[in-house]
Write an enzyme that holds these catalytic residues in place. Structure first.
Site, PDB file in Angstrom:
ATOM      1  N   LYS A 226       0.839  -1.196   0.000  1.00  0.00           N
ATOM      2  CA  LYS A 226       0.000   0.000   0.000  1.00  0.00           C
ATOM      3  C   LYS A 226       0.877   1.250   0.000  1.00  0.00           C
ATOM      4  O   LYS A 226       0.660   2.169  -0.786  1.00  0.00           O
ATOM      5  CB  LYS A 226      -0.937  -0.020   1.220  1.00  0.00           C
ATOM      6  CG  LYS A 226      -1.897  -1.203   1.195  1.00  0.00           C
ATOM      7  CD  LYS A 226      -2.840  -1.199   2.373  1.00  0.00           C
ATOM      8  CE  LYS A 226      -2.164  -1.524   3.688  1.00  0.00           C
ATOM      9  NZ  LYS A 226      -1.563  -2.864   3.725  1.00  0.00           N
ATOM     10  N   THR A 227       1.868   1.258   0.883  1.00  0.00           N
ATOM     11  CA  THR A 227       2.776   2.399   0.934  1.00  0.00           C
ATOM     12  C   THR A 227       3.515   2.544  -0.389  1.00  0.00           C
ATOM     13  O   THR A 227       3.660   3.635  -0.936  1.00  0.00           O
ATOM     14  CB  THR A 227       3.805   2.207   2.063  1.00  0.00           C
ATOM     15  OG1 THR A 227       3.113   1.836   3.242  1.00  0.00           O
ATOM     16  CG2 THR A 227       4.593   3.470   2.301  1.00  0.00           C
ATOM     17  N   GLU A 444     -14.156 -24.883  -4.550  1.00  0.00           N
ATOM     18  CA  GLU A 444     -14.516 -23.636  -5.227  1.00  0.00           C
ATOM     19  C   GLU A 444     -14.958 -23.904  -6.669  1.00  0.00           C
ATOM     20  O   GLU A 444     -15.843 -23.225  -7.185  1.00  0.00           O
ATOM     21  CB  GLU A 444     -13.353 -22.639  -5.206  1.00  0.00           C
ATOM     22  CG  GLU A 444     -12.924 -22.176  -3.812  1.00  0.00           C
ATOM     23  CD  GLU A 444     -14.049 -21.522  -3.006  1.00  0.00           C
ATOM     24  OE1 GLU A 444     -14.957 -20.935  -3.615  1.00  0.00           O
ATOM     25  OE2 GLU A 444     -14.008 -21.615  -1.763  1.00  0.00           O
TER      26      GLU A 444
HETATM   27  P1  ADP Z   1       2.040  -1.960   3.272  1.00  0.00           P
HETATM   28  O1  ADP Z   1       2.094  -0.469   3.220  1.00  0.00           O
HETATM   29  O2  ADP Z   1       0.903  -2.524   2.471  1.00  0.00           O
HETATM   30  O3  ADP Z   1       2.080  -2.550   4.623  1.00  0.00           O
HETATM   31  P2  ADP Z   1       4.610  -1.718   2.032  1.00  0.00           P
HETATM   32  O4  ADP Z   1       4.277  -0.919   0.847  1.00  0.00           O
HETATM   33  O5  ADP Z   1       5.201  -0.982   3.165  1.00  0.00           O
HETATM   34  O6  ADP Z   1       3.339  -2.507   2.534  1.00  0.00           O
HETATM   35  O7  ADP Z   1       5.561  -2.910   1.609  1.00  0.00           O
HETATM   36  C1  ADP Z   1       6.807  -3.102   2.185  1.00  0.00           C
HETATM   37  C2  ADP Z   1       7.809  -3.522   1.155  1.00  0.00           C
HETATM   38  O8  ADP Z   1       7.489  -4.795   0.617  1.00  0.00           O
HETATM   39  C3  ADP Z   1       7.858  -2.614  -0.033  1.00  0.00           C
HETATM   40  O9  ADP Z   1       8.702  -1.540   0.181  1.00  0.00           O
HETATM   41  C4  ADP Z   1       8.366  -3.526  -1.125  1.00  0.00           C
HETATM   42  O10 ADP Z   1       9.758  -3.678  -1.047  1.00  0.00           O
HETATM   43  C5  ADP Z   1       7.732  -4.844  -0.772  1.00  0.00           C
HETATM   44  N1  ADP Z   1       6.449  -5.021  -1.461  1.00  0.00           N
HETATM   45  C6  ADP Z   1       5.239  -5.127  -0.870  1.00  0.00           C
HETATM   46  N2  ADP Z   1       4.277  -5.279  -1.787  1.00  0.00           N
HETATM   47  C7  ADP Z   1       4.866  -5.251  -2.989  1.00  0.00           C
HETATM   48  C8  ADP Z   1       4.379  -5.342  -4.344  1.00  0.00           C
HETATM   49  N3  ADP Z   1       3.067  -5.493  -4.604  1.00  0.00           N
HETATM   50  N4  ADP Z   1       5.279  -5.268  -5.350  1.00  0.00           N
HETATM   51  C9  ADP Z   1       6.592  -5.112  -5.078  1.00  0.00           C
HETATM   52  N5  ADP Z   1       7.100  -5.011  -3.839  1.00  0.00           N
HETATM   53  C10 ADP Z   1       6.259  -5.086  -2.791  1.00  0.00           C
HETATM   54 ZN    ZN Z   2     -17.887 -22.986  -0.068  1.00  0.00          ZN
END
Ligand code: ADP
Ligand code: ZN
Length: 636
Positions: A226-227, A444
């Protein structure tokens, strides 16, 4: 979750002096004084050079009052003043000077010179200002040191003095994360692309009067990116990114959070177009109704109110977009989700097989992989893990390879890292075993097939065996074709029952054994039948009679007393049981008839974990054609 890839912004250069204006001023004054002192003290003692005047004939030491008298008598042509001497040149070419005991400044001398049109020099830095500065300097230095220490302390203590200032809690940067760095969350990316365009060319949208969403809620489990996605929006649009964490807002001191919110938005607006990102917004935005704790909520409430006020405060013509992340949207205060605030939710879910493979590829760009490494195998073995876990696995494998003094990461390092990841995650995140995956895949597929073959059921949009949230190991997503429905016909309710039974029937037909996974389905199927009989008058058992049940306060919590006869109760039970059996037999027969189609769907699910609705339809259709069956597809 915070991001290890964050790039420190370039706009932090002046922080030291911005943070300590008084200290900066004190240092500046010291430097200025030192320069002037040395300048002035370097007095010109060679009188023959005095003012470069070649007419000088002799010098004479006089009293200070004499010089004043000479001036008044109009005998002086020019004067030079230094810190220790006053030198006056006579019209006759005689230098008369006072040395030593000269007052450092004399407010009567200068007006006197000026009144008599006598040129003078050397007064710079020796006037009242420099006197004052040298008097105040120790106070200044003392004050600066005190301020410096106080600042240091306040940081350690959670901001008593620095209360209003949130400089360190608001992170500002210009991320160079791009959409390509975020993988496995395609739907979410599709949702945010229009924001990028808006931030890049705000005038276009503003001129058209288009209403761009101000707030977007990114919803999903921790570590799904998300971040990262929020940063990618800023990175793609090349705008500044201001981020805070919801929990960082909540301090011991009432009013601190609110002033931080104010600060955050002020900065964002000043730097618009820009992105504001609030991580863990549930820490601020928890529903006020569900608060429950005694007192102590003032701070959170004030912070939340400030946030709401700020979001309402800027119009859709200010290109600031607020993104917030949470994994518990249901706990958020309804006020936050109202129109003009966070009125759009974007699901950032755990990645499927293809997504995991893509994420692994992104993160292995910067490490050295051996040629033997097969990331597809890694992706297969990491079902249920989020992007952050995958990034961790790559890093952990690099550490393992390093410890073994290898030149590159080998497959065995990756497998070891996976194992470690799962051991570490066991408590919060269970790994789905292969046996379980198989059960879920057939279960499923059974739901999906029945949904496609039953008139009145809603068609399948997506089948997934990626574990989700608590408990659910897989899901079949149905979306009604048309808009909201408020009425359901009898055949639609029966169709729903058939679809619900499809899961358990598939387990029995294809695996020969039933698991606990169908519990919830059966519960719902039973409830539908019960309502059909007792609420909607859709059965012969009770006819049109509505049979209400009341929760008796005498019988204690769970006990329910029926407002109808024992006999009726028995008949209802029998009817429900028979109907379910009847439907169940029908569903099993259908599944057997479509054995090949189910096998195919289950296989695809085992391979890639997700099937889109149109692939489900294609598999069924092909199966019917291969076997010369007349089509039973209900939605074509
Ligand atoms: P959230 O905010 O959802 O808790 P983050 O964005 O902080 O997650 O994710 C932490 C790290 O994990 C990111 O900086 C990246 O390195 C890796 N990561 C997480 N999700 C992804 C994704 N969809 N694609 C690539 N890297 C990811
Ligand atoms: Zn079911």
């Amino acid at each position: 979750m915070s991001n290890q890839n964050s790039n420190k912004g370039n706009n932090n250069n002046n922080n030291f002096f911005n943070d300590n204006p008084l200290l900066a001023f004190a240092i500046f004054s010291i430097v200025v004084i030192i320069i002037f002192k040395s300048f002035v003290a370097e007095g010109d003692r060679d009188f023959s050079n005095f003012m470069g005047n070649p007419k000088i004939k002799r010098t004479e030491h006089v009293k200070y009052s004499d010089i004043k008298r000479y001036i008044k008598e109009n005998r002086v042509s020019s004067v030079k003043i230094t810190s220790s001497t006053i030198e006056a040149i006579d019209k006759s070419g005689t230098v008369r000077y006072v040395a030593g005991n000269v007052p450092a400044f004399d407010d009567k001398l200068i007006p006197l010179l000026e009144d008599n049109n006598i040129t003078y020099e050397g007064r710079i830095g020796e006037g009242i200002v420099s006197q004052l500065i040298s008097m105040l300097l120790p106070i200044f230095i003392f004050f600066a040191i005190w301020l410096f220490i106080a600042k240091k302390m306040s940081k350690g203590m959670g901001g008593i003095l620095g209360a209003g200032k949130s400089d360190k809690l608001i992170n500002s940067e210009r991320p160079n994360v791009k959409f390509d760095d975020v993988q496995g969350v395609k739907e979410a990316k599709d949702e945010v692309v229009e924001i990028v365009d808006f931030l890049k060319y705000p005038e276009r949208y503003i001129e058209l009067g288009a209403k761009i969403p101000k707030g977007l809620l990114l919803v999903g489990p921790p570590g799904t990116g998300k971040t990262l996605l929020a940063k990618a929006v800023a990175g793609e649009a090349e705008v500044p990114f201001f981020s805070v964490s919801g929990s960082g807002f909540i301090e011991m001191f009432v009013g601190v959070g609110a002033s931080r919110v104010r600060d955050l938005f002020e900065q964002a607006k000043r730097n618009a177009p820009s992105i504001v990102f609030i991580d863990e917004i549930d820490a601020i935005g928890k529903s006020r109704a569900s608060g429950g704790q005694m007192g102590g909520n003032d701070e959170r409430e004030q912070t939340l109110n400030q946030l709401l006020a700020e979001m309402d405060g800027f119009g859709t013509d200010t290109p600031v977009i607020v993104l917030a992340a949470t994994n518990r949207p249901e706990t958020l205060d309804a006020a936050l989700l109202r129109a003009g605030r966070f009125d759009r939710q974007v699901l950032v879910d755990k990645p499927d097989y293809a997504g995991r493979l893509a994420i692994l590829k992104v993160h292995s760009k910067d490490v050295k992989l051996d040629e033997s490494v097969d990331l597809e195998v890694v992706a297969k073995q990491t079902a249920g893990l989020a992007g952050a876990d995958l990034a961790n696995i790559i890093n952990e494998s690099a550490l393992l390879a390093g410890r073994a003094n290898k030149k590159s990461i080998e497959q065995s390092d990756l497998l070891e890292a996976i194992e470690r990841a799962f051991v570490g995650l066991e408590k919060k995140n269970r790994k789905v075993s292969d046996v379980e995956k198989r059960i879920v895949a057939y279960h499923e597929s059974g739901h999906a097939l029945m949904a496609e073959l039953t008139k009145g059921a809603t068609r399948v949009t997506k089948v997934s065996i990626i574990p989700r949230g608590l408990g659910a190991l897989g899901y079949t997503l149905h979306l009604p074709d048309d808009e909201d429905r408020f009425l359901k016909q009898k055949h639609e309710l029966l169709a729903e029952i058939d679809v619900l039974l499809g899961g358990r029937a598939a387990e029995e037909v294809f695996l020969g054994e039933i698991s606990t996974g169908a519990g919830n389905d059966l519960d719902r199927a039973t409830a539908i039948l019960k309502d059909m009989i007792s609420v909607y008058g859709m059965s012969d058992v009770a006819g049109l009679m509505v049979l209400s049940r009341t929760q008796s306060s005498f019988l204690g919590g769970g006990m329910v007393s029926n407002d109808y006869s024992e006999k009726m109760a028995e008949e209802i039970d029998a009817h429900i049981k028979n109907t379910l059996n009847e439907r169940y037999t029908f569903v099993k027969d259908t599944l057997k008839e479509y054995r090949g189609a189910i096998e195919k769907m289950a296989q695809v699910l085992l391979d890639v974990e997700v099937i889109e609705g149109n692939l489900v339809q294609k598999i069924i259709k092909e199966y019917e054609e291969e076997n010369n069956m007349s089509s039973r597809m209900a939605h074509i």
